[in-house]
Design an enzyme around this catalytic site. Structure first.
Site, PDB file in Angstrom:
ATOM      1  N   LYS A 177      -1.845  -2.359   2.422  1.00 22.54           N
ATOM      2  CA  LYS A 177      -2.559  -2.290   2.029  1.00 22.54           C
ATOM      3  C   LYS A 177      -3.428  -3.242   1.091  1.00 22.54           C
ATOM      4  CE  LYS A 177       1.276   0.631  -0.095  1.00 22.54           C
ATOM      5  NZ  LYS A 177       1.672   2.035  -1.247  1.00 22.54           N
ATOM      6  N   HIS A 222       3.720  -0.505   3.017  1.00 25.14           N
ATOM      7  CA  HIS A 222       4.387   0.349   3.841  1.00 25.14           C
ATOM      8  C   HIS A 222       5.108   0.355   4.136  1.00 25.14           C
ATOM      9  CE1 HIS A 222       5.211   4.982   4.222  1.00 25.14           C
ATOM     10  NE2 HIS A 222       4.414   4.513   5.405  1.00 25.14           N
ATOM     11  N   TYR A 236      -0.373   9.852   3.721  1.00 23.28           N
ATOM     12  CA  TYR A 236       0.856  11.053   2.721  1.00 23.28           C
ATOM     13  C   TYR A 236       0.805  12.008   2.162  1.00 23.28           C
ATOM     14  CZ  TYR A 236       0.619   5.837   1.904  1.00 23.28           C
ATOM     15  OH  TYR A 236       1.289   4.122   1.893  1.00 23.28           O
ATOM     16  N   ASN A 291       1.152  -2.202  -3.832  1.00 17.87           N
ATOM     17  CA  ASN A 291       2.022  -1.717  -3.665  1.00 17.87           C
ATOM     18  C   ASN A 291       2.240  -3.257  -2.718  1.00 17.87           C
ATOM     19  OD1 ASN A 291       2.780  -0.719  -2.601  1.00 17.87           O
ATOM     20  ND2 ASN A 291       4.708  -0.020  -3.217  1.00 17.87           N
ATOM     21  N   GLU A 316       4.806   8.850  11.379  1.00 20.83           N
ATOM     22  CA  GLU A 316       3.947   7.927  11.219  1.00 20.83           C
ATOM     23  C   GLU A 316       3.354   7.096  12.887  1.00 20.83           C
ATOM     24  OE1 GLU A 316       5.917   7.530   6.739  1.00 20.83           O
ATOM     25  OE2 GLU A 316       5.539   5.322   8.402  1.00 20.83           O
TER      26      GLU A 316
END
Ligand code: CMP
Length: 142
Positions: free
Chosen positions: A10, A116, A50, A113, A127
């Site tokens: 990220k 993913h 998402y 965070n 995905e």
């Protein structure tokens, strides 16, 4: 069984210049990078990726964060790759993540965070297809 899973490093992890350290942990866990590219997601791409979270209260902030800088999208392959990568990442909330995991060591909050990873083999297939054509996936043997 040998599986594939989707990883996104990220904007926070990329911004910390931690791509190499994170990939080293992925490889040390026995997973192979079989596809990878840098991209700066558009709002539409982040919202689409998402979409399952679109009704959650954190959706707006999640999308805003995911488009705040470049990310690295990767396909990881290996034995039990979905669960193995989730172990390497640690808990979604870095405060709850085991020491030595990616999120414990590189993430600042549940919103930022670091990484993913797909949460099931079914989601992994979707995905991976969201970001990569079949011809862009390069396993060691075929
Ligand atoms: P990720 O695995 O990318 O999937 C959805 C993301 O939403 C998750 O990591 C977190 O970064 C973020 N998020 C923020 N709040 C929550 C929450 N309460 N539960 C789950 N995910 C959250």
């Amino acid at each position: 069984a040998v599986e594939r899973t989707l990883s996104i490093l990220k904007p926070d992890a990329v911004g910390k210049n931690a791509i190499g350290q994170i990939i080293a942990r992925i490889e040390s866990a026995g997973l192979q990078v079989v596809a990878a590219r840098m991209t700066h997601l558009t709002q539409g791409e982040a919202e689409g990726f998402y979409a399952v979270h679109s009704e959650r209260p954190f959706f707006g902030d999640l999308v805003k964060f995911m488009i705040s800088g470049p990310v690295m999208v990767m396909v990881l392959e290996g034995e039990n790759a979905v669960a193995t990568y989730r172990d390497v990442m640690g808990a979604t909330d870095p405060k709850k993540a085991t020491a030595g995991t990616i999120r414990a060591d590189f993430a600042d909050s549940i919103d930022e965070n670091a990484a993913h990873g797909s949460d099931s083999l079914d989601n992994a297939k979707n995905e991976i297809a969201y970001f990569f054509r079949a011809t862009e996936i390069c396993p060691r043997t075929r």
